[in-house]
Structures are given as C-alpha cells and as structure tokens.
Enzyme design. Structure first.
Site, PDB file in Angstrom:
ATOM      1  N   LYS A 148      38.868   5.267 -53.099  1.00  0.00           N
ATOM      2  CA  LYS A 148      38.910   6.657 -53.534  1.00  0.00           C
ATOM      3  C   LYS A 148      38.236   7.479 -52.442  1.00  0.00           C
ATOM      4  O   LYS A 148      37.167   7.081 -51.941  1.00  0.00           O
ATOM      5  CB  LYS A 148      38.157   6.815 -54.860  1.00  0.00           C
ATOM      6  N   ASP A 179      51.225  10.206 -56.990  1.00  0.00           N
ATOM      7  CA  ASP A 179      50.796   9.734 -58.308  1.00  0.00           C
ATOM      8  C   ASP A 179      50.927  10.932 -59.266  1.00  0.00           C
ATOM      9  O   ASP A 179      51.977  11.108 -59.906  1.00  0.00           O
ATOM     10  CB  ASP A 179      49.348   9.200 -58.189  1.00  0.00           C
ATOM     11  N   GLU A 214      47.401   8.168 -51.048  1.00  0.00           N
ATOM     12  CA  GLU A 214      47.868   8.536 -52.394  1.00  0.00           C
ATOM     13  C   GLU A 214      47.392   9.936 -52.764  1.00  0.00           C
ATOM     14  O   GLU A 214      46.203  10.249 -52.645  1.00  0.00           O
ATOM     15  CB  GLU A 214      47.333   7.489 -53.382  1.00  0.00           C
ATOM     16  N   GLY A 217      47.113   2.375 -62.444  1.00  0.00           N
ATOM     17  CA  GLY A 217      46.289   2.058 -63.613  1.00  0.00           C
ATOM     18  C   GLY A 217      45.474   3.267 -64.033  1.00  0.00           C
ATOM     19  O   GLY A 217      45.307   4.218 -63.264  1.00  0.00           O
ATOM     20  N   LYS A 243      53.053   5.212 -63.323  1.00  0.00           N
ATOM     21  CA  LYS A 243      52.158   4.950 -64.465  1.00  0.00           C
ATOM     22  C   LYS A 243      52.949   5.285 -65.707  1.00  0.00           C
ATOM     23  O   LYS A 243      53.443   6.424 -65.835  1.00  0.00           O
ATOM     24  CB  LYS A 243      50.913   5.845 -64.397  1.00  0.00           C
ATOM     25  N   ASP A 251      43.084   6.988 -51.954  1.00  0.00           N
ATOM     26  CA  ASP A 251      43.571   7.855 -53.037  1.00  0.00           C
ATOM     27  C   ASP A 251      42.629   9.047 -53.145  1.00  0.00           C
ATOM     28  O   ASP A 251      41.437   8.879 -53.415  1.00  0.00           O
ATOM     29  CB  ASP A 251      43.587   7.065 -54.355  1.00  0.00           C
ATOM     30  N   SER A 268      41.192  -0.755 -57.212  1.00  0.00           N
ATOM     31  CA  SER A 268      40.893   0.632 -56.872  1.00  0.00           C
ATOM     32  C   SER A 268      39.380   0.794 -56.919  1.00  0.00           C
ATOM     33  O   SER A 268      38.771   0.610 -57.974  1.00  0.00           O
ATOM     34  CB  SER A 268      41.562   1.543 -57.903  1.00  0.00           C
ATOM     35  N   LYS A 294      42.080  -0.335 -52.470  1.00  0.00           N
ATOM     36  CA  LYS A 294      42.304   1.119 -52.442  1.00  0.00           C
ATOM     37  C   LYS A 294      40.956   1.806 -52.544  1.00  0.00           C
ATOM     38  O   LYS A 294      40.162   1.497 -53.442  1.00  0.00           O
ATOM     39  CB  LYS A 294      43.211   1.492 -53.622  1.00  0.00           C
TER      40      LYS A 294
HETATM   41  O1  OSB Z   1      44.384   8.034 -59.516  1.00  0.00           O
HETATM   42  O2  OSB Z   1      45.028   6.037 -59.709  1.00  0.00           O
HETATM   43  C1  OSB Z   1      44.295   6.946 -60.083  1.00  0.00           C
HETATM   44  C2  OSB Z   1      41.818   5.683 -62.729  1.00  0.00           C
HETATM   45  C3  OSB Z   1      41.825   6.759 -63.600  1.00  0.00           C
HETATM   46  C4  OSB Z   1      42.572   7.865 -63.301  1.00  0.00           C
HETATM   47  C5  OSB Z   1      43.347   7.916 -62.143  1.00  0.00           C
HETATM   48  C6  OSB Z   1      43.372   6.832 -61.264  1.00  0.00           C
HETATM   49  C7  OSB Z   1      42.565   5.706 -61.552  1.00  0.00           C
HETATM   50  C8  OSB Z   1      42.441   4.553 -60.687  1.00  0.00           C
HETATM   51  C9  OSB Z   1      41.980   3.246 -61.302  1.00  0.00           C
HETATM   52  O3  OSB Z   1      42.625   4.599 -59.487  1.00  0.00           O
HETATM   53  C10 OSB Z   1      43.084   2.284 -61.449  1.00  0.00           C
HETATM   54  C11 OSB Z   1      42.707   1.153 -62.379  1.00  0.00           C
HETATM   55  O4  OSB Z   1      42.128   0.185 -61.916  1.00  0.00           O
HETATM   56  O5  OSB Z   1      43.012   1.223 -63.595  1.00  0.00           O
HETATM   57 MG    MG Z   2      45.965   7.818 -58.071  1.00  0.00          MG
END
Ligand code: OSB
Ligand code: MG
Length: 427
Positions: A215, A290, A265, A342, A314, A240, A187, A213
């Site tokens: 952001k 999510d 996402e 994650g 999660k 995402d 991510s 992925k």
């Molecule tokens: O939206 O998936 C998410 C990290 C912190 C809070 C929300 C998210 C995320 C990530 C990172 O996308 C995922 C990771 O590598 O742990």
């Molecule tokens: Mg997410």
C-alpha cells in the site's frame, strides 16, 4: 503454478495471453445429470433455469472480528473488521454470503449501515417477491435499484451458496471454474517503519505468497518501493495507492517505472477513467484499476479508453457474480489479465473469492490470504490455508465448500435481523 516476474511482465505488457474459451459440461442443476459438452461458453450452470426456489427468509448479521494487526491504507487504519453476513434459506437449506462494505465510506460510498438499509427495504423484498429461477433472474430484479453493489452482491453470494448446496455442486462448478488451486499474494498495509515493512515482506515470502503488494500514499511511496525492490530483485511486486494521487503527480509517479512492478493499482481518483488513460500512456508499468471498475460497462469503457492494462475483480464492488462473470469474460476475450481482489473478508467472503479465482482468466495471483493472516479464528472450518507454493486449494464440496461455524458466529454476533416475505407477496 508459480509465475516468474520476467514472463509475467512480458505477458502483461504485450497482452500476450491466449484467450482460452472455457469448455465444460452443462449440468442439469437439480438432478446433476450431465447433458452435453459445449465448446463455447454459452450458459454456465448458475445461469441456466433450474427448479424455481422460494426464498423463505433472509438473515442479516454483524459480527466484529479483531485483526491480528492494524491494517493501514491511504484512507486510514483499522484494527478490527465489522463483518456483515447474509444468509438465505429455502427448502431446508441455508446459503451464506458476505457484504464487504466497511463501517465508513472511504473505499466506497457504501457502508454496513447503507447496505443493511438497501437489503432490508429493497433487495430482500425483491428476492422474496417471487420464486427465483437463476442468477440472471436475481440480477435483473436488482438492476432497477441504482448502485449499492456490495449490498446486491451479499445476496447474490448467499443465493449461489444455497444453489450449490441444493444441487450438490461447488461454487467453482456453478460458475465454470477450471482451476483446482489458485495463486495468491498478500496486500501489506502502510507500516510505522521500513524495518517493520521489510519484516512483513520477508515473513509472507517465506510462507510462500507469490506476490507482494505494498500500500502506498504520498510520503510512503518511491523510497520504500525502491528499498523493497533492492532487497528482493526478482519477486512479483506491485503497489496500491487507493486513489491517493492526482494526475498532477504523474511526473513524480513516473519514477515507479524503475522498479519492474507488476502493476500500479488505482493511483488516481476512485471514479476516474480519463486521467488514468493519460497516466497509463505515460507509463511503461501496467496500471490496474480497482475502485473505478464498478461493473461491466465501466470495464468496457476502461478498456476502450486504455485506462489500464490489468483489472482487479472484487465480487462485492461490481455487484455480485453476474457482473464479475461478465467482466471476466470480456477481459478474457480482450486478453486483459484479471485477478481477484480482497476486502479483508471473513472466511465466507473468502470462499466466494476462491471460487471466482478458479476461472481461467484469473492469471495473476489474487489478494486471497490465509485466514490466519487476518483473524485469530475464522467463521468457517477448516480455515483457509496457503501452501508453501503460494496456492490455495479450490474446495470441491457443495456451495462454498467449507463448513460455516454457526456457533462461533452466534457467539460473535452483534446484531441480527430476520426478513421474511410479507403475507400474500409471493405470487
Ligand atoms: O484496495 O485492495 C484494496 C482491503 C480493504 C479495502 C480495499 C483494499 C484492501 C486490500 C486488502 O488491499 C486485500 C485483502 O487481503 O483482503
Ligand atoms: Mg485496491
């Protein structure tokens, strides 16, 4: 193991996954004697009654781990992670879990502070009020407390590690996992420039990660996705938004359909299912939820409403293994692909994620990266590594299957609190 873009898009869009029912050997938890083969999922080892455990203490710790580089999402940027570790002790063994809440209530209303309060004042006393028989027992004790899923999950995780250690089974065995390695993606946070983003994309692809992925947020969306896709026509690519848009942006977001994304996402509100259903009906690309998926009931509602075609599980967000397993099973039965999200966890939370992702329904790469992607040093040994094929091995040792580096944790500890049963509370 490596998955191809065309095949995955075909599968996701046609819900063409065969719903395989897991077949595993029932184990008598504490003797580890094989009992009988079952052809249908009935009870997982963690759901079966075992010798009742008397939890002697719960410990809460916070440690601050600096991140290699800042992580920016649509709700802000962080350069270190305040990690909240929870341990539970019984019969001379200690199990470890992690509360994934952040310091501020952006991703969810929970924070490190609210979770400490809920665990200290409600959940830990409930856990120590009577001997614990299995995961279902814990989940039902916690169910009378509304919300606070990350706090609940922290204790469920610690219990499961403890149960694994005491019964000499790995977490994956306890939950009926079927994979010996799991596919992983990365991510990538919002970057100061497209050049920096492309540099990160190239770095993680060269390290083997199977899915990228990105952001996104208003102003960092269509343009960068188009440019990354132009540079990498065949990679598994997803975005995402962490709820950065509203349904009034739907026409604008429709442009994302041009880039053969694996999924979009959580584009809309964190709490929404209705507008997501409207948006999904307009889009060729699969929507993945999510933030909106807070438990099994919301999962059923999202699937009935057709709010999404993919679900990110999660363990923290949904309240622990009990809910994560129920969501996995419901999605597998309905041929909805799931993947493991994650929360920038330390190795302890990551180890639990790896075990979860070993379940058969996790058919898409998870946000499970190598320890070194986040931190200079992790709290477990060996640290989590990603193979050149973009997979992480599922450990076979008991519990989380990694050694917890208590010396390092001690050295990094900012706060520590011990909770013991009040005298006379144990029945
Ligand atoms: O939206 O998936 C998410 C990290 C912190 C809070 C929300 C998210 C995320 C990530 C990172 O996308 C995922 C990771 O590598 O742990
Ligand atoms: Mg997410």
């Amino acid at each position: 193991m490596r998955v191809c873009l065309q095949q995955l898009l075909h599968n996701v869009n046609n819900a063409a996954y065969a719903a395989k029912r897991t077949c595993y050997t029932k184990l008598d938890l504490l003797s580890c004697a094989p009992m009988q083969h079952v052809s249908e999922v009935q009870a997982r080892p963690c759901e079966m009654k075992s010798i009742p455990l008397e939890i002697e203490r719960v410990e809460l710790r916070t440690i601050r781990l600096p991140l290699h580089e800042p992580f920016e999402t649509s709700f802000g940027s962080i350069d270190s992670r305040l990690i909240f570790l929870v341990s539970v002790t019984a019969q001379g063994q200690t199990g470890w879990g992690e509360v994934v809440a952040a310091e501020e209530p952006h991703y969810s209303y929970e924070t490190v502070g609210t979770a400490a309060h809920i665990i200290r004042d409600y959940l830990a006393p409930a856990l120590m009020s009577d001997r614990v028989t299995n995961l279902t027992d814990i989940a039902s004790r916690f169910s009378s407390f509304r919300g606070h899923n990350m706090a609940k999950a922290g204790l469920e995780l610690a219990y499961m590690d403890l149960l694994g250690r005491l019964s000499d089974q790995s977490l994956s065995q306890l939950i009926g996992g079927t994979r010996s390695s799991v596919a992983v993606g990365v991510s990538l946070g919002i970057q100061p420039s497209f050049e920096k983003l492309l540099d990160r994309v190239n770095r993680y692809l060269s390290l083997g990660y199977q899915r990228i992925k990105l952001k996104i947020k208003p102003g960092w969306d269509i343009g960068i996705v188009r440019d990354v896709r132009r540079c990498h026509p065949e990679i598994l690519l997803s975005v995402d938004a962490n709820s950065a848009y509203t349904i009034s942006d739907a026409e604008y977001l429709k442009q994302l359909d041009d880039f053969r994304l694996l999924m979009i996402e959580q584009p809309l509100d964190h709490d929404d299912l209705i507008d997501h259903a409207k948006f999904q009906s307009m889009m060729k690309t699969a929507i993945c939820l999510d933030e909106s998926i807070t438990g099994i009931q919301r999962t059923r509602q999202a699937l009935d409403l057709k709010s999404c075609r993919i679900i990110n599980i999660k363990i923290g967000r949904v309240g622990g293994y009990s809910q994560a397993l129920a969501i996995h099973d419901a999605c597998e039965a309905r041929k909805i692909p799931v993947w493991c999200g994650g929360m920038l966890e330390s190795g302890i939370g990551r180890a639990h994620n790896i075990a979860l992702a070993s379940l058969s329904g996790f058919t898409l790469p998870g946000d499970i990266s190598a320890s070194s992607r986040y931190f200079a040093r992790d709290v477990i040994t060996p640290e989590v590594t990603v193979s050149p094929e973009g997979t992480v091995d599922v450990p076979t040792g008991s519990g989380i299957g990694f050694e917890v580096d208590v010396d390092y944790i001690d050295a990094m500890t900012q706060t520590k609190e011990r909770i013991q049963p009040s005298i006379g509370r144990l029945k």
